[in-house]
Scaffold this active site. Structure first.
Site, PDB file in Angstrom:
ATOM      1  N   THR A   1     -12.930  18.110  20.879  1.00  0.00           N
ATOM      2  CA  THR A   1     -12.993  16.687  21.199  1.00  0.00           C
ATOM      3  C   THR A   1     -14.216  16.047  20.561  1.00  0.00           C
ATOM      4  O   THR A   1     -14.166  14.901  20.103  1.00  0.00           O
ATOM      5  CB  THR A   1     -13.018  16.485  22.717  1.00  0.00           C
ATOM      6  OG1 THR A   1     -11.865  17.096  23.293  1.00  0.00           O
ATOM      7  CG2 THR A   1     -13.039  15.013  23.075  1.00  0.00           C
TER       8      THR A   1
ATOM      9  N   CYS B   1     -20.650  25.654  31.030  1.00  0.00           N
ATOM     10  CA  CYS B   1     -20.935  25.738  29.599  1.00  0.00           C
ATOM     11  C   CYS B   1     -22.017  26.741  29.256  1.00  0.00           C
ATOM     12  O   CYS B   1     -22.015  27.323  28.174  1.00  0.00           O
ATOM     13  CB  CYS B   1     -21.315  24.362  29.057  1.00  0.00           C
ATOM     14  SG  CYS B   1     -22.658  23.571  29.975  1.00  0.00           S
TER      15      CYS B   1
ATOM     16  N   GLY C   1     -18.380  18.043  26.794  1.00  0.00           N
ATOM     17  CA  GLY C   1     -17.035  18.590  26.683  1.00  0.00           C
ATOM     18  C   GLY C   1     -17.008  19.716  25.675  1.00  0.00           C
ATOM     19  O   GLY C   1     -17.961  20.478  25.548  1.00  0.00           O
TER      20      GLY C   1
ATOM     21  N   GLU D   1     -15.305  30.673  23.637  1.00  0.00           N
ATOM     22  CA  GLU D   1     -15.571  30.325  25.028  1.00  0.00           C
ATOM     23  C   GLU D   1     -14.286  30.400  25.846  1.00  0.00           C
ATOM     24  O   GLU D   1     -13.295  29.737  25.534  1.00  0.00           O
ATOM     25  CB  GLU D   1     -16.160  28.919  25.113  1.00  0.00           C
ATOM     26  CG  GLU D   1     -16.577  28.520  26.509  1.00  0.00           C
ATOM     27  CD  GLU D   1     -17.206  27.135  26.554  1.00  0.00           C
ATOM     28  OE1 GLU D   1     -18.193  26.967  27.293  1.00  0.00           O
ATOM     29  OE2 GLU D   1     -16.714  26.237  25.844  1.00  0.00           O
TER      30      GLU D   1
ATOM     31  N   LYS E   1     -16.781   7.034  31.652  1.00  0.00           N
ATOM     32  CA  LYS E   1     -15.399   7.505  31.748  1.00  0.00           C
ATOM     33  C   LYS E   1     -15.368   8.925  32.307  1.00  0.00           C
ATOM     34  O   LYS E   1     -15.551   9.895  31.590  1.00  0.00           O
ATOM     35  CB  LYS E   1     -14.703   7.493  30.389  1.00  0.00           C
ATOM     36  CG  LYS E   1     -13.174   7.682  30.512  1.00  0.00           C
ATOM     37  CD  LYS E   1     -12.526   8.150  29.244  1.00  0.00           C
ATOM     38  CE  LYS E   1     -12.628   9.637  29.038  1.00  0.00           C
ATOM     39  NZ  LYS E   1     -11.912  10.440  30.086  1.00  0.00           N
TER      40      LYS E   1
ATOM     41  N   GLU F   1     -23.198  17.387  24.380  1.00  0.00           N
ATOM     42  CA  GLU F   1     -23.464  18.632  25.107  1.00  0.00           C
ATOM     43  C   GLU F   1     -22.140  19.359  25.200  1.00  0.00           C
ATOM     44  O   GLU F   1     -21.253  18.977  25.953  1.00  0.00           O
ATOM     45  CB  GLU F   1     -24.053  18.335  26.486  1.00  0.00           C
ATOM     46  CG  GLU F   1     -24.719  19.545  27.130  1.00  0.00           C
ATOM     47  CD  GLU F   1     -23.745  20.438  27.858  1.00  0.00           C
ATOM     48  OE1 GLU F   1     -23.336  21.466  27.258  1.00  0.00           O
ATOM     49  OE2 GLU F   1     -23.389  20.138  28.989  1.00  0.00           O
TER      50      GLU F   1
END
Length: 486
Positions: A236, A289, A232, A390, A180, A254
């Site tokens: 989530t 990230c 992500g 972040e 997805k 991750e």
């Protein structure tokens, strides 16, 4: 700039069928560099996701029965096709999320490298014979087995590299997948599915369903999905884990980072400045990230580094992502731009640090584009929001330290733990700090955060768990069965 700007028609890919519509409706895709609608994207609903999972489940026995050498051969063929089509995949990556053309080409090439690397592992996944007690006269050994259907949720900031780190090792290990991607980045993965078919991977082995949170939830919850791999954010990820917990389904996560770059007086300060500013500002406008978004500098060279950083930031250029002179791309959406600007405004109003550069929307960018100025805060308070949360945008925090102990304490003060960076010529210091820094990877004297497909990548804390890349990334997609024969 002479590069074609057309986009392909986007489809759901289920069991070898390309579908122009999904039960989740249609979404407009907006090009971040201009704010203009490029095309429509079909969204998968729960029913489409269920069909994709069932197609993957049906394809699994045959795919698993392929010899490892056969799987290796088809993945080598896929790697060759990707390498031959890097230009097109890079072009579409720019149109996906507005990244600069240079970064788009780099990520497409990196995916080809991951594909070639994991193709080579396909026929080298081995069990072991163990030493059984002689008096029992047993033969004992282990068999590594694929899980079956793996649900893979890609990140929008680098879907192609995510394919290389997730989808390819899952296939090499004998799993089938339902992938997805984000509806924000439909084009490069659409083209990739054509290459998957051309390589000779059977229908149903790789299924692709674009969609939002509803599609992701349906994928994670489906009982035929045996493992989940997600890239992500922590918010989530917590929802995904809650869904996985119902069936005790394993997951690889991750997630984000707030990585620190520790700079000591003996470091090459020009090199530090170039690499750190390139990472934070030129790589997807800070939407990465593992970027070193906290620059921790020893007090004796702090002012010198700050001056170098400001000079470098002032040399950066905004504009058309296809223009080779453009350094800084837009951020992905209007909402992302507004969120980043909100964090900058709060840092200024709360006195979290001194604004040294940027802080707003640049002049001279394409009208309607989602651009944010490269922003630098100096003397940042270590426990402030701008130093702890972040940003996922082009914002750099500079902090002072006076000793190794203080530097480590500041670096480890966030809940994240994806990457850490050290710049020094003192090998003793390197050895001390690599064991003290709480991170999934420590990168010394300019080594980039994803150093290549041969090494594992992943985090600790709210940066997630599990590893991608290297042998460790392959072993995430096999489980070990023990066999004992009397």
């Amino acid at each position: 700039m002479g590069i074609e700007r057309t986009v392909p028609a986007v489809h759901l890919h289920i069991g070898g069928q390309a579908r122009a519509e999904g039960t989740g409706g249609m979404a407009e895709h907006v090009y971040p560099a201009t704010g203009e609608v490029q095309g429509l994207v079909p969204l998968a609903g729960p029913a489409d996701v269920a069909e994709a999972v069932e197609a993957a489940h049906a394809a699994f026995p045959a795919w698993r029965s392929w010899t490892p050498a056969e799987r290796r051969g088809v993945l080598v063929r896929l790697a060759e096709l990707i390498k031959a089509d890097v230009a097109e995949l890079g072009r579409l990556s720019v149109l996906d999320n507005g990244m600069t053309h240079r970064i788009g080409l780099h990520l497409a090439s990196a995916m080809a490298g991951y594909t070639e690397y994991y193709a080579g592992w396909a026929d080298k996944i081995e069990g072991r014979v163990t030493t059984a007690p002689a008096q029992r006269r047993e033969l004992a050994y282990t068999i590594p087995e694929p899980y079956g259907v793996v649900g893979i949720i890609l990140t929008w900031n680098g879907p192609l590299i995510s394919v290389g780190m997730k989808v390819i090792p899952a296939l090499a290990a004998g799993n089938t997948v339902v992938v997805k991607p984000s509806e924000l980045t439909p084009y490069a993965t659409e083209h990739l599915m054509r290459l998957v078919r051309e390589a000779g991977i059977p229908d149903g082995v790789v299924n692709l369903v674009l969609g939002g949170p509803d599609a992701g939830e349906a994928l994670v919850r489906h009982p035929l999905v045996q493992k989940v791999s997600f890239t992500g954010g922590p918010t989530t990820a917590r929802k995904i884990l809650a869904s996985c917990a119902e069936s005790l389904k394993p997951a690889v996560l991750e997630l984000g980072g707030k990585s620190a770059n520790l700079v000591f007086p003996d470091a090459d300060l020009d090199r530090v400045t170039l690499i750190n500013t390139s990472s934070v500002f030129e790589t997807l406008a800070g939407q990465g990230c593992a970027i070193p978004s906290r620059l921790l500098v020893h007090e004796s060279v702090y002012d010198e580094v700050a001056e170098k950083v400001i000079a470098r930031v002032r040399s950066l250029r905004f504009g058309d992502p296809f223009d080779p002179t453009t350094n800084v791309s837009p951020v992905v959406t209007r909402a992302a731009r507004d969120r980043i600007l909100g964090m900058i405004d709060r840092a200024r109003s709360q006195g979290a640090g001194r604004l040294l550069a940027g802080g707003g929307v640049p002049d001279g960018v394409p009208a309607g584009g989602y651009y944010v100025e490269p922003t630098v805060f100096g003397d940042v308070v270590p426990d402030s929001e701008i130093a702890q949360v972040e940003v996922f945008g082009p914002v750099l925090s500079l902090l002072r330290f006076s000793s190794e102990e203080e530097a480590v304490a500041i670096a480890n003060s966030t809940s994240y733990g994806l990457a850490a960076y050290v710049n020094t010529r003192d090998i003793g210091r390197v050895n001390r700090l690599t064991s003290q820094l709480r991170a999934g990877g420590v990168y010394v004297n300019g080594a980039p955060p994803v150093v290549g497909y041969e090494l594992p990548f992943g985090g600790v804390g709210i940066s997630g768990y599990g590893r991608e890349g290297g042998l460790e990334g392959l072993l995430e997609f096999v489980r070990t069965k023990a066999v004992a024969i009397a």
